[in-house]
Scaffold this motif. Structure first.
Motif, PDB file in Angstrom:
ATOM      1  N   CYS A 190      12.693  -2.987  20.618  1.00  0.00           N
ATOM      2  CA  CYS A 190      11.658  -3.574  19.764  1.00  0.00           C
ATOM      3  C   CYS A 190      12.137  -4.950  19.308  1.00  0.00           C
ATOM      4  O   CYS A 190      13.240  -5.080  18.778  1.00  0.00           O
ATOM      5  N   ILE A 191      11.308  -5.970  19.534  1.00  0.00           N
ATOM      6  CA  ILE A 191      11.673  -7.335  19.148  1.00  0.00           C
ATOM      7  C   ILE A 191      10.759  -7.881  18.040  1.00  0.00           C
ATOM      8  O   ILE A 191      10.972  -8.980  17.548  1.00  0.00           O
ATOM      9  N   ASN A 192       9.737  -7.114  17.663  1.00  0.00           N
ATOM     10  CA  ASN A 192       8.811  -7.572  16.625  1.00  0.00           C
ATOM     11  C   ASN A 192       8.205  -6.351  15.946  1.00  0.00           C
ATOM     12  O   ASN A 192       7.423  -5.627  16.554  1.00  0.00           O
ATOM     13  N   ASP A 193       8.556  -6.132  14.690  1.00  0.00           N
ATOM     14  CA  ASP A 193       7.994  -4.988  13.969  1.00  0.00           C
ATOM     15  C   ASP A 193       7.108  -5.419  12.794  1.00  0.00           C
ATOM     16  O   ASP A 193       6.803  -4.640  11.910  1.00  0.00           O
ATOM     17  N   SER A 194       6.666  -6.671  12.816  1.00  0.00           N
ATOM     18  CA  SER A 194       5.822  -7.154  11.719  1.00  0.00           C
ATOM     19  C   SER A 194       4.365  -6.750  11.923  1.00  0.00           C
ATOM     20  O   SER A 194       3.893  -6.606  13.041  1.00  0.00           O
ATOM     21  N   ASP A 195       3.667  -6.562  10.820  1.00  0.00           N
ATOM     22  CA  ASP A 195       2.223  -6.319  10.808  1.00  0.00           C
ATOM     23  C   ASP A 195       1.784  -5.236  11.784  1.00  0.00           C
ATOM     24  O   ASP A 195       0.920  -5.438  12.621  1.00  0.00           O
ATOM     25  N   TRP A 196       2.341  -4.055  11.670  1.00  0.00           N
ATOM     26  CA  TRP A 196       1.999  -2.948  12.570  1.00  0.00           C
ATOM     27  C   TRP A 196       0.722  -2.230  12.174  1.00  0.00           C
ATOM     28  O   TRP A 196       0.260  -1.373  12.876  1.00  0.00           O
ATOM     29  N   GLY A 197       0.187  -2.492  11.029  1.00  0.00           N
ATOM     30  CA  GLY A 197      -0.924  -1.685  10.543  1.00  0.00           C
ATOM     31  C   GLY A 197      -0.399  -0.546   9.694  1.00  0.00           C
ATOM     32  O   GLY A 197      -1.055   0.478   9.516  1.00  0.00           O
ATOM     33  N   LYS A 198       0.800  -0.724   9.175  1.00  0.00           N
ATOM     34  CA  LYS A 198       1.443   0.323   8.371  1.00  0.00           C
ATOM     35  C   LYS A 198       0.643   0.643   7.114  1.00  0.00           C
ATOM     36  O   LYS A 198       0.815   1.691   6.522  1.00  0.00           O
ATOM     37  N   ASN A 199      -0.220  -0.268   6.704  1.00  0.00           N
ATOM     38  CA  ASN A 199      -1.006  -0.061   5.491  1.00  0.00           C
ATOM     39  C   ASN A 199      -2.394   0.512   5.748  1.00  0.00           C
ATOM     40  O   ASN A 199      -3.166   0.689   4.813  1.00  0.00           O
ATOM     41  N   TRP A 200      -2.733   0.773   7.011  1.00  0.00           N
ATOM     42  CA  TRP A 200      -4.017   1.403   7.304  1.00  0.00           C
ATOM     43  C   TRP A 200      -4.048   2.744   6.599  1.00  0.00           C
ATOM     44  O   TRP A 200      -3.079   3.516   6.662  1.00  0.00           O
ATOM     45  N   LEU A 201      -5.144   3.043   5.955  1.00  0.00           N
ATOM     46  CA  LEU A 201      -5.262   4.280   5.200  1.00  0.00           C
ATOM     47  C   LEU A 201      -4.954   5.503   6.077  1.00  0.00           C
ATOM     48  O   LEU A 201      -4.245   6.408   5.656  1.00  0.00           O
ATOM     49  N   GLY A 202      -5.475   5.500   7.298  1.00  0.00           N
ATOM     50  CA  GLY A 202      -5.231   6.634   8.197  1.00  0.00           C
ATOM     51  C   GLY A 202      -3.759   6.831   8.505  1.00  0.00           C
ATOM     52  O   GLY A 202      -3.280   7.952   8.640  1.00  0.00           O
ATOM     53  N   CYS A 203      -3.019   5.737   8.614  1.00  0.00           N
ATOM     54  CA  CYS A 203      -1.582   5.823   8.895  1.00  0.00           C
ATOM     55  C   CYS A 203      -0.810   6.254   7.654  1.00  0.00           C
ATOM     56  O   CYS A 203       0.102   7.076   7.731  1.00  0.00           O
ATOM     57  N   VAL A 204      -1.186   5.705   6.518  1.00  0.00           N
ATOM     58  CA  VAL A 204      -0.488   6.029   5.267  1.00  0.00           C
ATOM     59  C   VAL A 204      -0.650   7.504   4.939  1.00  0.00           C
ATOM     60  O   VAL A 204       0.326   8.196   4.624  1.00  0.00           O
ATOM     61  N   THR A 205      -1.876   8.013   5.025  1.00  0.00           N
ATOM     62  CA  THR A 205      -2.121   9.412   4.655  1.00  0.00           C
ATOM     63  C   THR A 205      -1.530  10.406   5.646  1.00  0.00           C
ATOM     64  O   THR A 205      -1.289  11.544   5.287  1.00  0.00           O
ATOM     65  N   ARG A 206      -1.286   9.985   6.862  1.00  0.00           N
ATOM     66  CA  ARG A 206      -0.728  10.886   7.879  1.00  0.00           C
ATOM     67  C   ARG A 206       0.770  10.688   8.102  1.00  0.00           C
ATOM     68  O   ARG A 206       1.371  11.359   8.916  1.00  0.00           O
ATOM     69  N   GLY A 207       1.353   9.732   7.405  1.00  0.00           N
ATOM     70  CA  GLY A 207       2.797   9.507   7.539  1.00  0.00           C
ATOM     71  C   GLY A 207       3.216   8.993   8.907  1.00  0.00           C
ATOM     72  O   GLY A 207       4.261   9.374   9.429  1.00  0.00           O
ATOM     73  N   CYS A 208       2.416   8.121   9.489  1.00  0.00           N
ATOM     74  CA  CYS A 208       2.718   7.585  10.822  1.00  0.00           C
ATOM     75  C   CYS A 208       4.049   6.829  10.833  1.00  0.00           C
ATOM     76  O   CYS A 208       4.414   6.178   9.861  1.00  0.00           O
TER      77      CYS A 208
END
Length: 112
Positions: free
Chosen positions: A16-34
């Motif tokens: 992995c060379i870029n881990d910025s702005d993955w969508g980590k704050n998308w509600l679906g990801c936050v609530t499911r612990g992605c």
């Protein structure tokens, strides 16, 4: 010139060379612990392919298996990661035989 991801296959190692702005704050990801890839870590390709919907190459990783869900406008399924955030892992096999030969070489006699 062929891009690395066009010949990549499941089982190949990537970094992995870029881990910025993955969508980590998308509600679906936050609530499911992605889980998301982290810069500098080595991963193994589980699935790689071209997404007609997203119009780019994407992949899934053996080390990260997230729950399947829907984030409109995308189809239901597990998250995929854009190949541009990775590079192939290049493993160099070090051959030290040259150095061993230098150490084992008998000293040359010099005429006085």
């Amino acid at each position: 010139m062929t891009a690395w991801y066009e010949i990549a296959k499941p089982g190949d190692k990537i970094v992995c060379i870029n881990d910025s702005d993955w969508g980590k704050n998308w509600l679906g990801c936050v609530t499911r612990g992605c889980l998301f890839p982290e810069k500098g870590r080595i991963y193994t390709i589980r699935i790689i392919g071209y997404s007609e919907l997203k119009q780019h190459w994407c992949l899934r990783l053996a080390e990260i298996v997230n729950p399947s869900f829907e984030i409109p406008p995308y189809r239901p399924g597990e998250l995929t990661f854009h190949v541009g955030r990775f590079r192939p892992l290049v493993e160099h096999k070090t051959d030290i035989s040259l150095f061993k030969a230098m150490l084992n070489k008998a000293p040359e006699e010099v005429a006085a």
